[in-house]
Scaffold this motif. Structure first.
Motif, short mmCIF file in Angstrom:
data_model
loop_
_atom_site.label_atom_id
_atom_site.label_comp_id
_atom_site.label_asym_id
_atom_site.label_seq_id
_atom_site.Cartn_x
_atom_site.Cartn_y
_atom_site.Cartn_z
N ILE A 45 -3.37 -6.33 0.36
CA ILE A 45 -4.37 -5.56 1.10
C ILE A 45 -4.31 -4.11 0.64
O ILE A 45 -3.24 -3.54 0.47
CB ILE A 45 -4.10 -5.67 2.61
CG1 ILE A 45 -4.36 -7.11 3.08
CG2 ILE A 45 -4.99 -4.69 3.40
CD1 ILE A 45 -4.08 -7.36 4.53
N LYS A 46 -5.49 -3.53 0.44
CA LYS A 46 -5.54 -2.10 0.08
C LYS A 46 -5.30 -1.29 1.34
O LYS A 46 -6.04 -1.40 2.32
CB LYS A 46 -6.91 -1.74 -0.48
CG LYS A 46 -7.27 -2.52 -1.74
CD LYS A 46 -7.03 -1.68 -2.98
CE LYS A 46 -7.36 -2.47 -4.25
NZ LYS A 46 -6.22 -2.64 -5.14
N LEU A 47 -4.26 -0.49 1.30
CA LEU A 47 -3.90 0.29 2.48
C LEU A 47 -4.09 1.78 2.19
O LEU A 47 -3.62 2.29 1.18
CB LEU A 47 -2.43 0.01 2.84
CG LEU A 47 -1.93 0.51 4.18
CD1 LEU A 47 -2.70 -0.12 5.33
CD2 LEU A 47 -0.43 0.23 4.33
N VAL A 81 -6.33 10.92 0.84
CA VAL A 81 -5.63 9.67 1.14
C VAL A 81 -5.27 8.99 -0.17
O VAL A 81 -5.97 9.10 -1.16
CB VAL A 81 -6.47 8.70 2.00
CG1 VAL A 81 -6.61 9.17 3.42
CG2 VAL A 81 -7.81 8.44 1.36
N GLU A 82 -4.16 8.29 -0.11
CA GLU A 82 -3.73 7.54 -1.27
C GLU A 82 -3.97 6.07 -0.93
O GLU A 82 -3.71 5.65 0.19
CB GLU A 82 -2.24 7.80 -1.48
CG GLU A 82 -1.65 7.17 -2.69
CD GLU A 82 -0.13 7.37 -2.72
OE1 GLU A 82 0.48 7.01 -3.73
OE2 GLU A 82 0.43 7.88 -1.72
N ILE A 83 -4.47 5.31 -1.89
CA ILE A 83 -4.68 3.88 -1.61
C ILE A 83 -3.61 3.08 -2.34
O ILE A 83 -3.44 3.21 -3.55
CB ILE A 83 -6.10 3.43 -2.02
CG1 ILE A 83 -7.11 4.17 -1.13
CG2 ILE A 83 -6.25 1.92 -1.88
CD1 ILE A 83 -8.53 3.89 -1.43
N VAL A 84 -2.85 2.31 -1.57
CA VAL A 84 -1.79 1.51 -2.20
C VAL A 84 -2.02 0.03 -1.93
O VAL A 84 -2.68 -0.33 -0.95
CB VAL A 84 -0.37 1.90 -1.69
CG1 VAL A 84 -0.01 3.32 -2.04
CG2 VAL A 84 -0.26 1.66 -0.20
N ASP A 85 -1.47 -0.79 -2.81
CA ASP A 85 -1.53 -2.23 -2.59
C ASP A 85 -0.37 -2.64 -1.69
O ASP A 85 0.78 -2.38 -2.01
CB ASP A 85 -1.39 -2.97 -3.93
CG ASP A 85 -2.70 -2.96 -4.70
OD1 ASP A 85 -3.75 -2.82 -4.04
OD2 ASP A 85 -2.66 -3.08 -5.94
N PHE A 86 -0.70 -3.27 -0.58
CA PHE A 86 0.33 -3.77 0.32
C PHE A 86 0.38 -5.29 0.16
O PHE A 86 -0.56 -5.99 0.53
CB PHE A 86 0.03 -3.36 1.76
CG PHE A 86 1.18 -3.55 2.71
CD1 PHE A 86 1.70 -4.82 2.95
CD2 PHE A 86 1.76 -2.47 3.36
CE1 PHE A 86 2.76 -5.00 3.82
CE2 PHE A 86 2.83 -2.64 4.23
CZ PHE A 86 3.33 -3.91 4.46
#
Ligand SMILES: Nc1ncnc2c1ncn2[C@@H]1O[C@H](COP(=O)(O)OP(=O)(O)O)[C@@H](O)[C@H]1O
Ligand SMILES: [Mg+2]
Length: 357
Positions: free
Chosen positions: A174-176, A185-190
């Motif tokens: 999920i993109k968090l 904001v930073e978008i990380v893969d969760f």
């Protein structure tokens, strides 16, 4: 081997000093021995030994065998220790966790954001360490309330919430969005495939569904047939009939049913559990140099007064708080005056029955 361990510890101490290890949350490489964790949990949780064993096994399974996900469902009346058990397990394992209330989640077109919120809470509880968060635990409380939505409203709320939860149950990425500073904001893969998901609920009428199923399948049994323990267990079909969507029920791999707590269990909780509210009062008073005196039959009286299969151990704290109400008032208004507090018979019904000296 021992040397390696020693070096590891030294490294950790160094890191700790530098502030690199922000907390006692540990990587799963250092998983504590299961027997030890079981013993610690059972010092807090009373009357649920088999349940604790089953939950722990499922949790350890996913820690030792990362390719097998853990999606656990715990069914049990209010106050039987569902939340307390999970929180104790997470604490003993030093894994981050978050407890989420399913009733808070509604469709409203913001479903994705809701599941994201859960992940974000977990990430915060993991001290903003995404790797730790990905191996944490999400406890979803009151999941049964989402299954109980009346038939005509199902598409509005219940079904949609279950569907949105599928993302973490199935183990997707999920993109968090993580706030980096005020404006960005930073978008990380969760990656949710290693999360331990535990759903809790009382499922009040589920027994009826199971009984109906068992009666049907009993046709042809001899009269003296005694039902084995396994035969009484809930199955996924029961959950679907209750109102849970099939995809969700299908992903649940461990179903645990909590015991209803007896009066004797309540006595043991007061006397033996590390979570005992009575024990905490006693400890706090001792810290103020006040020794508590009472007859041990008091525990039976508290249990008697608090016993209700619908509220389990919850009522214990009300009864115990009542007992100490006047005492605390006096202790707080006259600090450092008393060294002894005797609880007299009848205090459970009338909290003026005590003697401070
Ligand atoms: N089996 C138990 N053993 C010891 N304490 C318990 C037990 N069940 C409940 N309690 C106590 O009662 C309170 C409510 O329990 P909780 O775990 O929140 O119940 P549930 O989640 O099943 O409704 C907790 O503070 C806990 O200390
Ligand atoms: Mg609870």
């Amino acid at each position: 081997m021992t040397n390696q361990k020693e070096n590891g510890k030294r490294e950790n101490r160094k890191k700790l000093k530098k502030g690199m290890l922000k907390s006692r949350l540990v990587q799963r490489a250092n998983i504590p021995a299961m027997k030890k964790v079981e013993e610690e949990v059972l010092e807090c949780i009373i009357g649920q030994d088999e349940q604790v064993k089953k939950i722990l096994t499922a949790v350890y399974r996913t820690m030792y065998f990362p390719s097998i996900k853990a999606n656990i469902l715990i069914i049990g009346n209010s106050g039987t220790g569902k939340t307390a058990t999970l929180e104790q397990i997470a604490k003993q394992l030093h894994i981050p966790y978050t407890t989420e209330d399913a009733t808070k989640y509604t469709q409203e077109g913001y479903i994705g954001a809701n599941v994201e919120e859960m992940l974000y809470n977990l990430y915060e509880n993991a001290n903003h360490d995404i790797r730790l968060a990905q191996k944490g635990m999400i406890i979803i409380d009151e999941i049964d309330k989402k299954a109980e939505v009346p038939e005509q409203d199902k598409t509005i709320s219940g079904v949609e919430v279950f569907k949105s939860l599928l993302k973490i149950i199935e183990g997707t990425t999920i993109k968090l969005k993580l706030p980096k500073n005020e404006n960005t904001v930073e978008i990380v893969d969760f990656d949710t495939s290693n999360l331990i998901i535990v759903c809790l609920g009382s499922f009040s009428d589920l027994k009826k569904i199971r009984d109906k199923r068992l009666n049907v399948s009993q046709v042809g049994f001899k009269k003296e047939h005694v039902m084995g323990k396994g035969e009484r267990a809930y199955v996924k079909e029961d959950l679907v009939e209750y109102g849970m969507i099939e995809e969700f029920a299908g992903r649940i791999d461990t179903i645990v049913e909590m015991n209803i707590l007896s009066k004797e269990d309540l006595v043991r909780i007061l006397k033996e559990s590390k979570l005992s509210i009575f024990y905490r009062y006693e400890q706090e008073l001792r810290k103020r140099n006040i020794t508590l005196q009472y007859d041990h039959s008091l525990f039976e009286q508290i249990a008697e007064k608090s016993f209700n299969p619908k509220t389990g151990a919850r009522e214990l704290s009300n009864t115990v708080n009542y007992i100490f109400e006047n005492i605390l008032y006096e202790v707080f208004t006259n600090p450092e005056t008393y060294s002894k507090c005797k609880l007299l018979s009848g205090i459970v019904e009338d909290n003026r029955k005590y003697k401070l000296s």
